[in-house]
Design an enzyme around this catalytic site. Structure first.
Site, short mmCIF file in Angstrom:
data_model
loop_
_atom_site.label_atom_id
_atom_site.label_comp_id
_atom_site.label_asym_id
_atom_site.label_seq_id
_atom_site.Cartn_x
_atom_site.Cartn_y
_atom_site.Cartn_z
N LYS A 162 0.84 -1.20 0.00
CA LYS A 162 0.00 0.00 0.00
C LYS A 162 0.88 1.26 0.00
O LYS A 162 0.59 2.23 -0.69
CB LYS A 162 -0.94 -0.02 1.21
CG LYS A 162 -1.98 -1.14 1.08
CD LYS A 162 -2.78 -1.40 2.36
CE LYS A 162 -3.61 -2.67 2.16
NZ LYS A 162 -4.37 -3.05 3.37
N GLN A 202 -5.02 -2.28 9.28
CA GLN A 202 -4.67 -3.50 8.57
C GLN A 202 -5.27 -4.71 9.28
O GLN A 202 -5.11 -4.88 10.48
CB GLN A 202 -3.13 -3.62 8.48
CG GLN A 202 -2.65 -4.84 7.72
CD GLN A 202 -3.10 -4.83 6.26
OE1 GLN A 202 -3.01 -3.83 5.57
NE2 GLN A 202 -3.61 -5.96 5.80
N ASP A 216 -11.07 1.76 3.30
CA ASP A 216 -11.32 0.34 2.98
C ASP A 216 -12.81 0.08 2.73
O ASP A 216 -13.19 -1.00 2.29
CB ASP A 216 -10.87 -0.56 4.14
CG ASP A 216 -9.43 -1.03 3.98
OD1 ASP A 216 -8.93 -1.01 2.83
OD2 ASP A 216 -8.82 -1.42 5.00
#
Ligand code: ADP
Length: 290
Positions: A47, A87, A110
């Site tokens: 990322k 994460q 997300d």
């Protein structure tokens, strides 16, 4: 016989180029990483690399494996980044949903906050943020001009990260969607019956036989027999003789997922600046019919 193996790195790189930020002020992504699992670290690094490629800022906050829930939530609430993500997976003593919901939903890059999932349920792809893996799958279908209207699509897995939102988005595209999961009986029949198979179970060789000419999208990630190797859900040696299109693991959906994260971040930023956001140009007028 197999006509195409999708190259995820190639398409991801070409989309990333279109996302490059050239303005002086730029969006900033904040990533919370708990513990030091090598897999999580490697995802975070990918990322960060993508952020570099599109010229946006990113900052990682490392927390110890036994960080307390309140401490993590307090930290998230104080972050001033444009996009925030935690994460996954998280250690079991942390409540994943409570932590995700401590992210302001407009920064939930997300797209996992229940507010954003609800918006998907109602507005589908008209939302400026989409869950990254489902968005990656749809982008691959679009790349090959696959029309799903009326087609039989079997989605294996119903996780809130992948299978569930993906099945909703495919229904909004007017596909006929079958969702399979751990308790599904006769999984092989549901697979065999499908024009398009999308597997997100994390179970090697789960997809062994498909209809001739089927499109097979492999979202699975598990450890292969050889250490350090990752494999998908599809038994590629068999399925390559049947499918018309396969996405490999690694190098298929994975790079596209990171790319969709960057698109979400850019869209958050554009919305904030009052600029038009990227919405899938291929949506038909009938998109919100039901
Ligand atoms: P992800 O979040 O990446 O989708 P999860 O492990 O959270 O992964 O979810 C896996 C999903 O796959 C679950 O919905 C589960 O029911 C489904 N699944 C796992 N194993 C099988 C299997 N052998 N057959 C069918 N579905 C499976």
């Amino acid at each position: 016989k197999l006509k195409m193996i999708f190259n995820g790195n190639q398409l991801a790189n070409s989309i990333l180029q279109t996302l490059r930020v050239t303005s002086k002020i730029k969006p900033k992504l904040g990533i919370c990483l708990v513990g030091d699992s090598p897999a999580s670290k490697s995802y975070v690094n990918r990322k960060l690399k993508a952020c570099q490629e599109i010229n946006v800022d990113a900052e990682v906050f490392n927390f110890s494996e036994n960080v307390e829930q309140d401490q993590l939530i307090k930290h998230i609430q104080q972050m001033n980044h444009d996009g925030i993500l935690v994460q996954l997976p998280l250690p079991l003593h942390l409540n994943k949903l409570d932590i995700i919901h401590s992210i302001p939903y407009e920064k939930d890059v997300d797209c996992l906050h229940m507010h954003n999932l609800q918006r998907i349920l109602v507005y589908g792809e008209l939302c400026e943020m989409l869950p990254c893996t489902p968005a990656a799958v749809l982008q691959i279908l679009d790349y090959y001009d696959v029309n799903v209207i009326g087609k039989k699509v079997t989605v294996i897995g119903r996780s809130f990260l992948v299978g569930l939102p993906l099945s909703l988005l495919l229904q909004k595209r007017n596909a006929t969607v079958t969702v399979c999961h751990r308790e599904t009986l006769n999984l092989d029949q549901h697979i065999m019956n499908a024009d398009i198979v999308i597997s997100a179970a994390g179970h090697p060789k789960l997809v062994r036989n498909v209809k001739q000419g089927a499109i097979v999208i492999d979202v699975g990630i598990s450890q292969g027999e050889k250490k350090g190797r990752i494999v998908g859900d599809v038994d590629i040696d068999v399925v390559k003789n049947q499918a018309s299109l396969i996405t490999p693991v690694p190098g298929g959906v994975g790079p596209m997922t990171v790319c969709m994260l960057m698109r979400n971040l850019c869209n958050i930023w554009k919305k904030k600046q009052g600029q038009p956001v990227y919405i899938n140009p291929k949506l038909s007028d009938a998109y919100l019919n039901d």
